[in-house]
Design a protein around this motif. Structure first.
Motif, mmCIF file in Angstrom:
data_model
loop_
_atom_site.group_PDB
_atom_site.id
_atom_site.type_symbol
_atom_site.label_atom_id
_atom_site.label_comp_id
_atom_site.label_asym_id
_atom_site.label_seq_id
_atom_site.Cartn_x
_atom_site.Cartn_y
_atom_site.Cartn_z
ATOM 1 N N THR A 179 10.160 3.318 -0.613
ATOM 2 C CA THR A 179 10.302 4.556 -1.376
ATOM 3 C C THR A 179 9.888 5.765 -0.555
ATOM 4 O O THR A 179 9.057 5.670 0.336
ATOM 5 C CB THR A 179 9.397 4.538 -2.615
ATOM 6 O OG1 THR A 179 8.070 4.258 -2.201
ATOM 7 C CG2 THR A 179 9.847 3.499 -3.580
ATOM 8 N N GLU A 225 4.918 10.663 0.485
ATOM 9 C CA GLU A 225 4.414 9.298 0.329
ATOM 10 C C GLU A 225 5.402 8.303 0.899
ATOM 11 O O GLU A 225 6.614 8.492 0.814
ATOM 12 C CB GLU A 225 4.213 8.988 -1.159
ATOM 13 C CG GLU A 225 3.766 7.559 -1.396
ATOM 14 C CD GLU A 225 3.687 7.177 -2.872
ATOM 15 O OE1 GLU A 225 3.023 7.905 -3.626
ATOM 16 O OE2 GLU A 225 4.279 6.171 -3.237
ATOM 17 N N TRP A 277 -2.512 -5.096 -5.136
ATOM 18 C CA TRP A 277 -3.013 -6.391 -4.666
ATOM 19 C C TRP A 277 -2.819 -7.452 -5.728
ATOM 20 O O TRP A 277 -3.069 -7.205 -6.917
ATOM 21 C CB TRP A 277 -4.505 -6.210 -4.335
ATOM 22 C CG TRP A 277 -5.310 -7.437 -4.114
ATOM 23 C CD1 TRP A 277 -5.372 -8.193 -2.987
ATOM 24 C CD2 TRP A 277 -6.240 -8.034 -5.036
ATOM 25 N NE1 TRP A 277 -6.266 -9.210 -3.146
ATOM 26 C CE2 TRP A 277 -6.811 -9.137 -4.392
ATOM 27 C CE3 TRP A 277 -6.640 -7.742 -6.347
ATOM 28 C CZ2 TRP A 277 -7.768 -9.959 -5.008
ATOM 29 C CZ3 TRP A 277 -7.579 -8.545 -6.963
ATOM 30 C CH2 TRP A 277 -8.140 -9.642 -6.294
ATOM 31 N N SER A 278 -2.320 -8.597 -5.323
ATOM 32 C CA SER A 278 -2.275 -9.727 -6.250
ATOM 33 C C SER A 278 -2.481 -10.999 -5.442
ATOM 34 O O SER A 278 -2.600 -10.939 -4.219
ATOM 35 C CB SER A 278 -0.939 -9.761 -6.991
ATOM 36 O OG SER A 278 0.092 -10.041 -6.089
ATOM 37 N N PRO A 283 5.839 0.634 1.593
ATOM 38 C CA PRO A 283 6.653 -0.532 1.914
ATOM 39 C C PRO A 283 6.592 -1.536 0.752
ATOM 40 O O PRO A 283 5.698 -1.458 -0.079
ATOM 41 C CB PRO A 283 5.965 -1.110 3.142
ATOM 42 C CG PRO A 283 4.556 -0.682 3.042
ATOM 43 C CD PRO A 283 4.526 0.590 2.240
ATOM 44 N N ASN A 294 1.522 -6.802 -13.068
ATOM 45 C CA ASN A 294 1.450 -8.116 -12.420
ATOM 46 C C ASN A 294 0.573 -8.068 -11.167
ATOM 47 O O ASN A 294 0.670 -8.905 -10.290
ATOM 48 C CB ASN A 294 2.851 -8.617 -12.069
ATOM 49 C CG ASN A 294 3.554 -7.689 -11.100
ATOM 50 O OD1 ASN A 294 3.011 -6.656 -10.719
ATOM 51 N ND2 ASN A 294 4.763 -8.046 -10.701
ATOM 52 N N ARG A 295 -0.246 -7.051 -11.074
ATOM 53 C CA ARG A 295 -1.110 -6.851 -9.911
ATOM 54 C C ARG A 295 -2.170 -5.828 -10.271
ATOM 55 O O ARG A 295 -2.058 -5.152 -11.300
ATOM 56 C CB ARG A 295 -0.290 -6.305 -8.747
ATOM 57 C CG ARG A 295 0.359 -4.955 -9.080
ATOM 58 C CD ARG A 295 1.336 -4.494 -8.020
ATOM 59 N NE ARG A 295 1.809 -3.151 -8.230
ATOM 60 C CZ ARG A 295 2.960 -2.858 -8.841
ATOM 61 N NH1 ARG A 295 3.704 -3.819 -9.342
ATOM 62 N NH2 ARG A 295 3.337 -1.600 -8.976
ATOM 63 N N PHE A 326 5.650 -4.994 -0.856
ATOM 64 C CA PHE A 326 4.438 -5.780 -0.575
ATOM 65 C C PHE A 326 4.730 -7.023 0.269
ATOM 66 O O PHE A 326 5.817 -7.569 0.233
ATOM 67 C CB PHE A 326 3.720 -6.146 -1.867
ATOM 68 C CG PHE A 326 4.438 -7.152 -2.728
ATOM 69 C CD1 PHE A 326 4.098 -8.499 -2.662
ATOM 70 C CD2 PHE A 326 5.426 -6.774 -3.614
ATOM 71 C CE1 PHE A 326 4.740 -9.436 -3.453
ATOM 72 C CE2 PHE A 326 6.072 -7.691 -4.411
ATOM 73 C CZ PHE A 326 5.738 -9.029 -4.324
ATOM 74 N N ALA A 348 0.834 -1.209 0.000
ATOM 75 C CA ALA A 348 0.000 0.000 0.000
ATOM 76 C C ALA A 348 0.863 1.250 0.000
ATOM 77 O O ALA A 348 1.744 1.403 0.838
ATOM 78 C CB ALA A 348 -0.920 0.000 1.211
ATOM 79 N N GLU A 349 0.618 2.120 -0.956
ATOM 80 C CA GLU A 349 1.318 3.401 -0.991
ATOM 81 C C GLU A 349 0.508 4.399 -0.170
ATOM 82 O O GLU A 349 -0.665 4.596 -0.415
ATOM 83 C CB GLU A 349 1.434 3.891 -2.431
ATOM 84 C CG GLU A 349 2.152 2.906 -3.351
ATOM 85 C CD GLU A 349 1.796 3.137 -4.808
ATOM 86 O OE1 GLU A 349 2.086 4.226 -5.312
ATOM 87 O OE2 GLU A 349 1.214 2.237 -5.428
ATOM 88 N N ASN A 402 3.125 -15.812 -8.749
ATOM 89 C CA ASN A 402 2.130 -14.741 -8.854
ATOM 90 C C ASN A 402 1.095 -15.091 -9.917
ATOM 91 O O ASN A 402 1.407 -15.177 -11.106
ATOM 92 C CB ASN A 402 2.833 -13.427 -9.186
ATOM 93 C CG ASN A 402 1.857 -12.261 -9.278
ATOM 94 O OD1 ASN A 402 0.635 -12.439 -9.188
ATOM 95 N ND2 ASN A 402 2.389 -11.064 -9.455
HETATM 96 P P1 ADP Z 1 3.866 3.348 -8.303
HETATM 97 O O1 ADP Z 1 4.132 4.628 -7.549
HETATM 98 O O2 ADP Z 1 4.423 3.303 -9.668
HETATM 99 O O3 ADP Z 1 2.441 2.937 -8.263
HETATM 100 P P2 ADP Z 1 5.505 2.028 -6.262
HETATM 101 O O4 ADP Z 1 6.719 1.240 -6.635
HETATM 102 O O5 ADP Z 1 5.656 3.295 -5.530
HETATM 103 O O6 ADP Z 1 4.668 2.167 -7.604
HETATM 104 O O7 ADP Z 1 4.553 1.134 -5.386
HETATM 105 C C1 ADP Z 1 4.129 -0.034 -5.834
HETATM 106 C C2 ADP Z 1 3.689 -0.877 -4.668
HETATM 107 O O8 ADP Z 1 3.165 -2.090 -5.208
HETATM 108 C C3 ADP Z 1 4.818 -1.271 -3.734
HETATM 109 O O9 ADP Z 1 4.345 -1.329 -2.417
HETATM 110 C C4 ADP Z 1 5.140 -2.657 -4.227
HETATM 111 O O10 ADP Z 1 5.776 -3.481 -3.265
HETATM 112 C C5 ADP Z 1 3.759 -3.168 -4.549
HETATM 113 N N1 ADP Z 1 3.752 -4.387 -5.367
HETATM 114 C C6 ADP Z 1 4.623 -4.769 -6.323
HETATM 115 N N2 ADP Z 1 4.314 -6.000 -6.798
HETATM 116 C C7 ADP Z 1 3.227 -6.419 -6.115
HETATM 117 C C8 ADP Z 1 2.434 -7.596 -6.101
HETATM 118 N N3 ADP Z 1 2.688 -8.628 -6.907
HETATM 119 N N4 ADP Z 1 1.394 -7.655 -5.258
HETATM 120 C C9 ADP Z 1 1.129 -6.633 -4.430
HETATM 121 N N5 ADP Z 1 1.824 -5.518 -4.395
HETATM 122 C C10 ADP Z 1 2.866 -5.383 -5.207
#
Ligand code: ADP
Ligand code: MG
Length: 722
Positions: A286, A297, A349-350, A300, A470-471, A302, A218-219, A358
């Motif tokens: 990030t 922002e 979410w995935s 963490p 992929n999510r 995922f 979650a961002e 996945n």
């Molecule tokens: P953006 O700002 O481009 O949307 P970020 O890299 O800031 O992307 O955030 C993406 C989020 O999605 C991070 O928390 C990352 O760990 C998460 N994420 C990546 N792959 C998956 C996955 N397969 N399932 C769930 N969350 C994921």
């Protein structure tokens, strides 16, 4: 004289950053505050650890003898960390985190004290249930509930205002077994999804299928405002957002904030947030400035959904507490400043498992990837069928300021797939069911894009629910919300769709049909019936709002008052009952709690509007008029001409302010409502628009009244002075 606003500006401009802690290596920090499985393995007898691990894997109850041993080891570890208290931590229906603190101290019959913590107190606690909303369950059953250790979630220590506390993540249940929290339905939704996913994977020919869980990253967006400013604004302190304030001359139209240099004070704050997160085993990754000034922002990496949900709650707590230590207030509200970009929580979410990986990874050849197409198709069906539920789980008074406004995902739930995937599903839909083979898809033009290009999804920021390579990314979730509600909804609708697919597939394959042809046939049926939810265009546009509702029959539920009654619909009740995620009583109690919260929070804001308008803004404006008229009469005595236009304008705005405030005050007197629905609508329509009316006059006055008389810190001060 005592002028809080000027004093605040002075304080803020003379602040030093909190000194930075010396850097520590990630290895030294990582999970040091967590009583992790590896720590338990190191200090527990083999047999006890084995029984505990089995309990975790099977979701079973921990045997009492083992519990005593675990409790004693946990206590020793916590004492070594300086803990004097322990707390059962739980997640009530309020989106918050609740804790019941107790001391380890126990007075013996001889007057001496020892520190004590038994298996019984580890496993079960009794918070004062009556102080947490229970909805219908309160009136139907015994109000009190108890907390029970959720063994799947490790204990940890936290430094709080009381000192160091051992925190034990728990579930919160009524004595009759009803879920009173957000954790139990989340765990149930994962089980339901796992069951249906396993069935489908087996039917697709997977021999070995391990437990399927959903993952969540979650961002979190948030604003930082200096405490000195917040302390002079009761709206920020009590409602978490500004109820008054004229947009600044310099807003986010200057995009220089985004990814710009992070001010030093904020940087030191972020370092400490990350440090706390690492200590708790939360993989922070990030950090960057968001679109709006003063907005940031944190995201963490995922994790499994149940762990991620606990960690998300901790992140919100850490942000708030750390901010305090750095002289900031952390605003998690979705729309702290009108006219300035709001805050969301993008829930990525995935679903995945150890054996298949996945399940939402399309691979290089998505059109041939039956597993991916099936899971993604199941989601499309679910979001279409239960779109209103997706809207309902993100419905709060504060998130209403984002959804429906033209800068955040719309209140219409649609799915963004990206052009390539959209194309694949279109081809499937065009195929003749009976003769459809994967090869046909190639012939229909998919081969023109031989390998799948991962679409970051960023190209379409206007979709509430977007596939991002992929999510899926549920972007319409509010920044102050628990991620559990959205995760529960997504897991549950996926469980329902996978179940539906499994039943079809099973009967077709068992009567001799080809597996691939059956899958394509089912997907075609899904697209025929539910494809209207897929939308790749501009979600903010007027045309989409019209098309979505009139041509595609999608629901547009702009306010919480429109969205929450969805929880009372029969098909939603059936969804939760058949998947075993919420009983009808539990679901109804959620409607009651959420709608009560909606009414309460708008009511608090409306009362604040009345209060601030009458006691701060009106007096300042009147003082200004009196200054002007004093000037006017002395000028007149001297025979100098004076232009009254500003005085007249201010006087007319002041009259408007006092009349609209009176109207709002009168409207708040209404007490009789025939139903909760009517009550909510009254607040969504009448009260909210009267609040806007008062604000309109006040914000215009802010642009007229002498700056030195204005009592509330202004937008540019709160957003730009750091
Ligand atoms: P953006 O700002 O481009 O949307 P970020 O890299 O800031 O992307 O955030 C993406 C989020 O999605 C991070 O928390 C990352 O760990 C998460 N994420 C990546 N792959 C998956 C996955 N397969 N399932 C769930 N969350 C994921
Ligand atoms: Mg994102």
């Amino acid at each position: 004289g005592y002028e809080p606003r000027t004093q605040a500006i002075y304080q803020v401009t003379h602040r030093d950053p909190v000194p930075v802690k010396p850097p520590e290596s990630l290895q030294d920090l990582w999970a040091t505050d967590v009583f992790s499985l590896s720590k338990m393995q190191a200090c527990l007898p083999k047999s006890v650890f084995k029984s505990l691990k089995e309990t975790i894997l099977s979701d079973a109850k921990l045997d009492p003898a083992a519990a005593d041993v675990v409790a004693s080891a946990m206590k020793d570890w916590a004492l070594s960390k300086g803990a004097l208290y322990y707390a059962h931590v739980f997640y009530p229906m309020t989106n918050g985190t609740a804790e019941k603190h107790d001391g380890f101290i126990s007075v013996q019959s001889d007057g001496t004290v020892i520190s004590e913590f038994s298996g019984k107190t580890l496993i079960k606690g009794e918070p004062d249930g009556s102080s947490f909303p229970n909805g219908g369950i309160r009136s139907t059953f015994e109000a009190r509930g108890y907390t029970a250790w959720d063994v799947t979630s490790p204990a940890y220590v936290m430094e709080t205002d009381n000192g160091v506390t051992l925190c034990i993540p728990t579930v919160f249940v009524s004595w009759t077994g009803e879920a009173l929290d957000k954790k139990i339905p989340l765990l149930r939704s994962i089980s339901a999804m796992n069951k249906s996913a396993t069935k489908v994977l087996k039917l697709l020919g997977c021999n070995e299928v391990s437990r399927v869980n959903s993952s969540c990253g979650a961002e979190q967006e948030y604003f930082l405002v200096d405490t000195a400013f917040a302390n002079t604004r009761s709206d920020l302190l009590l409602a978490g957002r500004t109820l008054f304030g004229k947009p600044p001359a310099k807003g986010q139209q200057f995009d220089d904030h985004y990814f710009g240099a992070i001010p030093e004070r904020v940087q030191v704050f972020m370092q400490e947030v990350e440090r706390s997160m690492y200590r708790l085993g939360i993989p922070a990754k990030t950090r960057h400035n968001e679109v709006a000034p003063g907005q940031f922002e944190i995201a963490p990496i995922f994790e499994a959904a149940d762990a991620a949900a606990d960690h998300q709650q901790l992140i919100m707590t850490i942000l708030r507490n750390t901010a305090k230590r750095h002289g900031f207030v952390c605003l998690l509200h979705e729309k702290p400043f009108a006219g300035i970009n709001g805050s969301g929580k993008h829930v990525n979410w995935s679903v995945s498992n150890a054996t298949q990986g996945n399940l939402l990874d399309p691979g290089d050849q998505p059109h041939e990837n039956l597993q991916f197409l099936t899971f993604c198709g199941a989601i499309i069906r679910g979001v279409h069928k239960y779109g209103p539920l997706m809207r309902a789980v993100i419905a709060t008074a504060s998130n209403d300021h984002r959804l429906g406004a033209n800068e955040a995902p719309p209140a219409i739930i649609s799915v963004y797939l990206g052009s390539q995937l959209e194309d694949v599903y279109e081809q499937i839909q065009k195929c003749d069911v009976t003769g459809c083979k994967p090869g046909d898809l190639m012939d229909l033009g998919v081969e023109s894009v031989p390998t799948f290009m991962k679409d970051s999804g960023d190209r379409n920021r206007t979709s509430p629910f977007a596939f991002t390579g992929n999510r899926f990314e549920f972007r319409a979730v509010g920044s102050s919300q628990s991620v559990s509600g959205p995760l529960i909804a997504m897991n549950t609708i996926l469980a329902d769709s996978l179940d539906w697919i499994a039943n079809k597939l099973e009967s077709q394959v068992s009567s001799g049909a080809d597996l691939k042809a059956s899958v394509y046939g089912i997907l075609k049926e899904i697209m025929d019936e539910h494809g209207g939810v897929v939308f790749g265009g501009n979600g903010y546009s007027e045309e989409w709002h019209k098309m979505a509702v009139e041509e595609r029959g999608l629901a547009n539920l702009p306010t919480t008052a429109d969205a929450l009654p969805v929880l009372k619909e029969k098909y939603i009740e059936e969804l939760f009952e058949k998947t075993g995620v919420l009983s009808p009583v539990e679901l109804e109690s959620r409607f009651e709690v959420y709608s009560e919260q909606y009414v309460l929070s708008v009511e608090v804001e409306a009362n604040l509007v009345v209060d601030i308008a009458k006691t701060q803004i009106y007096p300042a404006a009147v003082k200004y008029i009196s200054d002007l008229s004093a000037t006017a009469s002395s000028l007149k005595e001297m025979g100098i001409e004076f232009n009254y236009s500003i005085a007249k304008k201010v006087a007319s705005l002041v009259n408007g302010l006092s009349e609209s405030t009176q109207k709002l005050e009168d409207a708040l007197d209404k007490e009789e409502f025939s139903s909760m629905e009517e009550h909510m609508q009254y607040f969504a329509q009448t009260i909210r628009s009267l609040m806007d009316e008062v604000r309109g006059y006040a914000d215009s006055l802010e642009g007229e009244v002498a700056d030195e008389l204005w009592p509330l810190p202004k937008y540019q001060e709160m957003l730009f002075i750091k």
